[in-house]
Design an enzyme around this catalytic site. Structure first.
Site, short mmCIF file in Angstrom:
data_model
loop_
_atom_site.label_atom_id
_atom_site.label_comp_id
_atom_site.label_asym_id
_atom_site.label_seq_id
_atom_site.Cartn_x
_atom_site.Cartn_y
_atom_site.Cartn_z
N TYR A 116 27.04 -12.65 -30.11
CA TYR A 116 26.21 -13.39 -28.78
C TYR A 116 26.51 -14.79 -28.66
CZ TYR A 116 22.73 -14.68 -25.34
OH TYR A 116 22.09 -15.17 -24.52
N LYS B 177 28.74 -17.23 -25.65
CA LYS B 177 27.96 -18.02 -24.82
C LYS B 177 28.72 -19.54 -25.03
CE LYS B 177 24.82 -15.82 -22.88
NZ LYS B 177 24.94 -15.72 -21.30
N SER C 224 23.39 -20.08 -19.89
CA SER C 224 24.09 -20.13 -21.12
C SER C 224 22.99 -20.22 -22.23
CB SER C 224 25.07 -21.18 -21.40
OG SER C 224 25.74 -20.85 -22.62
N ASN D 63 22.67 -15.15 -14.40
CA ASN D 63 21.86 -15.11 -15.30
C ASN D 63 22.09 -13.74 -16.27
OD1 ASN D 63 19.03 -14.93 -16.72
ND2 ASN D 63 19.27 -12.93 -15.65
N LEU E 125 14.00 -13.61 -17.38
CA LEU E 125 14.25 -14.73 -16.59
C LEU E 125 15.01 -14.78 -15.27
CD1 LEU E 125 14.21 -17.78 -18.89
CD2 LEU E 125 12.19 -16.75 -17.82
N ASP F 231 27.87 -4.40 -11.79
CA ASP F 231 27.95 -3.79 -13.01
C ASP F 231 28.86 -4.74 -13.95
OD1 ASP F 231 28.27 -2.63 -15.57
OD2 ASP F 231 28.84 -0.51 -14.67
#
Length: 316
Positions: A202, A206, A166, A113, A38, A87
C-alpha cells in the site's frame, strides 16, 4: 518523517476550516470513493459549503445512493447530489466515467480519494489490485479529466483543481528501499505473488502515485493551464484493515472528523506534507519519478488505454 512523539502530538493539532471559494455556488465537484470515510466527509462538506453540483463516484451505486440520502438528510439539501458508478478495478469503467465527465458543462475540481489496501495478493488485468486501483486507474482518470478541467478554466475564468489523495506512509525508508530494489518494469515487479508484502504494498503504491502526479504537474504547470495538480498527503482515514496492518496502537491515537468540526466520527491520522523527504525531490528522486512515469505510460499503452502526452503538454 517526524518522530513518534511529534507524530502523536500532531493528532491534537487544531485544524481551522478554510473559507469556501467565492464562486462555489456555481461550482461542480467530483469526489471518488465518496460513500465512505473521508471521501464521504469531503462530499458532505461540499454540501455544507453550498456547491451547486456534487457527484459521488462510487464502485457500488446502492452504497452511493445510501450515502447520498444520509448527506441530503443531514444538510437539508434534498435536490443536490448525484451518484455515478466508477470501478477502479476496471480501466474500461474509468474510460466510461471519464467520457461522462467530459460531457459536463463545467468541472471545478475532482478529488480522487478512492483507494484500496490489500491484505491478500490478487491480480486484475495482470496487475496486482492495489497497484491497479491506486496508481494505474487513478492516473488514467487524471489524464482523461484534465482536458475538462482546462476547458473550464478558459470558459468560466476560474482556477480548477485535480487532487489525488495520497499518504505519507509512502515516505518510510523501507518503502524507498523496496522501490529501489525492484527489477525491470515496476508494475511487473509489484505484481508477483512471491514478493507481495501487505505492509509495504500500500505505501509503495502511494509513493508511485506521488511520483506520477509530480511528473504530470511538471508537464502541465498551473502557470500554463490554470489547473492546480497536486497529490495531497492528507489526514488519511485509516480503514479497519489498515489499522490491523500497520498498528493497533494507531487506532487509539486517531482523532475524529468531529474534532475538526465536520460533524462526523470517522477516524483518521494527521500526516503532514511538510514531512516530504529530500529523496523524493532530489536528483535521484527525479530519476525514479521518470522511471515510474515511463513504466506507467507503457503499461497503459499495452492495455489499450494509451495517453497522448503531446496533447496533454500542449498549451490550451
Amino acid at each position: 518523517m517526524p518522530s513518534f512523539i511529534d507524530f502523536a502530538r500532531n493528532q491534537y493539532t487544531h485544524l481551522p476550516i478554510p473559507e469556501p471559494p467565492a464562486n462555489i455556488k456555481d461550482a461542480t465537484y467530483i469526489v471518488t470513493g465518496a460513500n465512505t470515510g473521508l471521501g464521504y466527509e469531503c462530499a458532505k462538506h461540499l454540501f455544507h459549503m453550498g456547491a451547486k453540483r456534487i457527484i459521488l463516484a462510487v464502485r457500488t451505486p446502492s452504497k452511493g445512493e445510501a450515502a447520498l440520502a444520509t448527506i441530503r438528510s443531514e444538510t437539508g439539501r434534498k435536490d443536490v447530489g448525484e451518484v455515478w458508478e466508477l470501478d477502479l478495478t476496471s480501466l474500461d469503467s474509468v474510460e466510461a466515467f471519464a467520457q461522462r465527465v467530459n460531457k459536463l458543462d463545467r468541472l471545478d475540481a475532482i478529488i480522487e480519494n478512492a483507494g484500496v489496501v490489500m491484505t491478500k495478493f490478487q491480480l486484475v488485468e495482470g496487475i496486482e489490485t492495489s497497484v491497479l486501483v491506486n496508481v494505474v486507474s487513478t492516473m488514467l482518470l487524471a489524464f482523461r479529466v484534465l482536458p475538462k478541467l482546462q476547458e473550464s478554466v478558459g470558459r468560466f475564468g476560474i482556477q480548477t483543481h485535480l487532487v489525488i489523495v495520497s499518504s505519507n506512509t509512502s515516505f518510510q525508508d523501507n518503502v524507498k528501499k523496496h522501490l529501489e530494489k525492484l527489477p525491470g518494469d515496476i508494475f511487473d515487479a509489484l505484481s508477483v505473488k512471491k514478493s507481495f508484502n501487505p505492509l509495504v504494498q500500500y505505501p509503495i503504491t502511494k509513493l508511485l502515485e506521488i511520483y506520477a502526479v509530480h511528473q504530470l504537474a511538471s508537464l502541465r504547470p498551473v502557470s500554463d493551464t490554470g489547473v492546480i495538480i497536486n497529490a495531497q498527503e492528507h489526514p488519511k482515514r485509516e480503514a479497519e484493515t489498515s489499522f490491523k496492518l500497520f498498528s493497533p496502537g494507531l487506532k487509539a491515537m486517531a482523532r475524529t472528523v468531529r474534532s475538526v468540526k465536520l460533524k462526523s466520527t470517522v477516524p483518521f491520522l494527521l500526516l503532514y506534507p511538510r514531512d516530504v523527504p529530500a529523496w523524493v525531490t532530489n536528483e535521484t528522486g527525479k530519476r525514479t519519478q521518470k522511471r515510474v512515469w515511463d513504466d506507467l505510460l507503457k503499461r497503459l499503452e499495452s492495455l489499450g488505454h494509451g495517453v497522448d502526452i503531446e496533447a496533454l503538454t500542449t498549451e490550451s
